[in-house]
Design an enzyme around this catalytic site. Sequence first.
Site, mmCIF file in Angstrom:
data_model
loop_
_atom_site.group_PDB
_atom_site.id
_atom_site.type_symbol
_atom_site.label_atom_id
_atom_site.label_comp_id
_atom_site.label_asym_id
_atom_site.label_seq_id
_atom_site.Cartn_x
_atom_site.Cartn_y
_atom_site.Cartn_z
ATOM 1 N N TRP A 184 -10.360 -4.565 7.793
ATOM 2 C CA TRP A 184 -9.046 -3.933 7.661
ATOM 3 C C TRP A 184 -7.982 -5.029 7.756
ATOM 4 O O TRP A 184 -8.066 -5.901 8.627
ATOM 5 C CB TRP A 184 -8.828 -2.900 8.783
ATOM 6 C CG TRP A 184 -7.438 -2.337 8.725
ATOM 7 C CD1 TRP A 184 -7.016 -1.289 7.981
ATOM 8 C CD2 TRP A 184 -6.276 -2.859 9.394
ATOM 9 N NE1 TRP A 184 -5.662 -1.108 8.140
ATOM 10 C CE2 TRP A 184 -5.177 -2.058 9.005
ATOM 11 C CE3 TRP A 184 -6.051 -3.909 10.271
ATOM 12 C CZ2 TRP A 184 -3.882 -2.276 9.470
ATOM 13 C CZ3 TRP A 184 -4.756 -4.137 10.735
ATOM 14 C CH2 TRP A 184 -3.695 -3.315 10.337
ATOM 15 N N ASP A 224 -4.639 8.804 -0.096
ATOM 16 C CA ASP A 224 -5.152 7.947 0.969
ATOM 17 C C ASP A 224 -6.517 8.445 1.450
ATOM 18 O O ASP A 224 -6.906 9.608 1.213
ATOM 19 C CB ASP A 224 -4.131 7.979 2.123
ATOM 20 C CG ASP A 224 -4.181 6.746 3.006
ATOM 21 O OD1 ASP A 224 -5.144 5.969 2.896
ATOM 22 O OD2 ASP A 224 -3.254 6.577 3.833
ATOM 23 N N ASP A 265 -3.117 -2.959 4.203
ATOM 24 C CA ASP A 265 -2.050 -2.625 5.140
ATOM 25 C C ASP A 265 -1.410 -3.874 5.721
ATOM 26 O O ASP A 265 -0.422 -3.786 6.447
ATOM 27 C CB ASP A 265 -2.589 -1.751 6.281
ATOM 28 C CG ASP A 265 -2.641 -0.295 5.865
ATOM 29 O OD1 ASP A 265 -1.990 0.063 4.868
ATOM 30 O OD2 ASP A 265 -3.342 0.486 6.532
ATOM 31 N N LYS A 272 0.431 9.085 -3.558
ATOM 32 C CA LYS A 272 -0.399 8.061 -2.899
ATOM 33 C C LYS A 272 -1.555 8.829 -2.274
ATOM 34 O O LYS A 272 -1.358 9.634 -1.361
ATOM 35 C CB LYS A 272 0.423 7.340 -1.832
ATOM 36 C CG LYS A 272 -0.336 6.310 -1.026
ATOM 37 C CD LYS A 272 0.635 5.615 -0.077
ATOM 38 C CE LYS A 272 -0.037 4.648 0.865
ATOM 39 N NZ LYS A 272 0.907 4.128 1.857
HETATM 40 C C1 DGJ Z 1 -3.097 3.952 5.534
HETATM 41 C C2 DGJ Z 1 -2.256 3.416 4.426
HETATM 42 O O1 DGJ Z 1 -2.764 2.217 3.959
HETATM 43 C C3 DGJ Z 1 -0.822 3.250 4.935
HETATM 44 O O2 DGJ Z 1 -0.032 2.668 3.936
HETATM 45 C C4 DGJ Z 1 -0.303 4.588 5.353
HETATM 46 O O3 DGJ Z 1 -0.200 5.429 4.243
HETATM 47 C C5 DGJ Z 1 -1.202 5.183 6.413
HETATM 48 N N1 DGJ Z 1 -2.571 5.200 5.999
HETATM 49 C C6 DGJ Z 1 -0.762 6.583 6.747
HETATM 50 O O4 DGJ Z 1 -1.626 7.210 7.593
#
Ligand code: DGJ
Length: 730
Positions: A198, A477, A547, A475
């Site tokens: 991560w 996720d 992230d 988006k």
């Molecule tokens: C993981 C994503 O990569 C972030 O940009 C964000 O959207 C968070 N999740 C939200 O929980």
Amino acid sequence: MDIIFHQKEKIFQINTENTSYLMAVADERYLGHLYYGKRMEDYHGFYLLRTEEKPFVPSINLREKSAFLDAFPQEYSTWGVGDYRESCLNVRNSDGCLGCELLFDSYRIIDGKPALKGLPATFCGESKGKTLEITCVDPVLSLKVILRYSIFEDSDAIARSAEIINESGQILHIEKALSACLDMDNEAFDMITLNGSWGRERRIVRRPASLGRQSAASVRGESSHQEHPFMALVTPGTDQTQGEVYAMHFVYSGNFMAMTEVTQFDSLRMVMGIHPDNFDWELKPGNHFQTPEVIMVYSDEGLGKMTRTYHDVYRNHLIRSPYLHRPRPILINNWEATYFDFDSDKLLDIAREAKKAGIEMLVMDDGWFGHRDNDDSSLGDWFVNENKIKGGLKKLVDDVQSEGLLFGLWFEPEMISPDSLLYKKHPEWVISIPGRVPTQIRCQYVLDLSRPEVVDYAYEAVASILRSADISYVKWDMNRQLCDIGSTYLNRKNQGELLHRYTLGVYKMQERLITEFPNLLLENCSGGGARFDPGMLYYSPQIWCSDDTDAIERLAIQEGTALVYPLSVMGAHVSDCPNHAVGRVTPFATRGHVALAGTFGYELDITKISDEDRAQVKLQTAMYHQYNDLIREGDYFRIASWQENHLYDCWQVVSKQKDETLVTYVQVLSQPNFRSRKIKLAGLDPKGVYKLEDTGKIYSGEMLMNAGFLIQRKMGDFISDLYHFKQINC
Ligand code: DGJ
């Protein structure tokens, strides 16, 4: 581009513009691999199968089966009858025994490329293509396997997959079904993979391919942060411009395995496909199983050529979005700006300020639904939280639009919180092993997408919201990996299908989404970049890279990602400092230059940054519009890597016409007592004359590429610059 079967010699020849791929049918009807490499017109390579060489064990029989099979260069290896190397196909018969042997049966060569039902795959698009289908059979199992090889007239890539058909009257179990195999002689290869974690996705890792098996794999239910479905073998000394490269990349988003095995005879086998762990597919009489496809690329001009072949094949033959060739709206996302602590007033404040700086879309991230003020609730309850979004979602969307911005929304449709109404109603919809409390990751469970009604529910949850307001962007996720692999929907004997069915469920939902909302801009995401793979690109033209938005960390992440992916697909934003992932402070300009090499956007509270930074946002949004066509459509060249030199990073994008180039240079660490640095550009017209935009100085393409360009010394760390050259007519 051509595919030929040389009847007399029983040799298949696949020719792309610069590469050839040869296979031959041996006397026993085994299909053998002869050659993959630089294009050749000659195909008389049957001797390369070594069928006349004495086997390694004392035997009077040259063709004693195991001795023969264990050394034979197989085109698609099977397990159980004497080849002990890594197999592609393991099949268990109705007596419970594992064993399969494939013999050549027939072939056909067709124009175009058939779609792979339910799976993402390359397509011909606007150029011509051809497909070779080789049918092999196991007469004992009455099993048929169709090996497919597709090529396109404008690409050197080869797309491979296998279809497995049960023609017997008994139920068979496929326990392993990989997509591609490449048997070669070892040439002291190095193996290149993309590894990470991560916040540290897709770092380039290079190591010698040594005796035995070495792999890149994911058993996490997604392609993962940790490893990537890519593997390349390169000859000694290979760099950006020289050396031979044999690469495979998997068009799939679930568990995968890429394996290199160096054998006792110093031969080498590279395979790639769905990971066999926890995979067991029941194949009823008459049923088919289609493997996802592998995109193979050979380059004799180093990694750079491999990179550009992947970039072009994905841009021309995999991504379907109408946004592919359009500048994406510059977005501002509220995640790093507010996390869960926001309401519609706050978002509108951001929107107003963003508009002034040239930003074009506001994206509302996680926390707008159910009673989600933290990551511990409400996934599955996809109704807007009106305490935060006063007057409802449509009102917010309309208000944002009247500020002059488009609106985008975050979802996580595959997940369910234990603290949700949905879980109270349908605990059986969770992936879990009966009798075991399922493991929570980020306080959440995963929906069982092998269940058709769950796919319908999750899809409808997203679609009904999109129908209710004018939402331009989603988006999508996925914030946890899978474990406790059990389904209350599947039978005992079908539990081994869950992971693949889960991935098929994701594809089904996304296919429905882009069919119902053809103008939607979809960005995939997975806790950063954990499901950044060619499979997802079939549905979305961009994927959130990581992230970690720190400009310096991003250099490595984006270098690894761009090794195979075009810059136009890399989700990259400018964020605030100190950076939330590493605490580093970098100049605002550098953050802009690094994000410019991706989709570009912002991840900060624009109402809170300094006036000076806000003024820079205005310049950066203009910069994006100036360069995005070039960056999105051009050829990418990696000039220098700070991962290797520990000082500076440099990449270049050249227009297809070679009449324009943008060089990005980042001085990561400054050095004392140093003069200018010479860098050699690439991809230009050697006879062309180029003007450097900033200074008006004139250079020849030949000089810039062979002798180099001087980057003047900069004071300080993390400092960057852009150099834009345009060809002029003399
Ligand atoms: C993981 C994503 O990569 C972030 O940009 C964000 O959207 C968070 N999740 C939200 O929980």
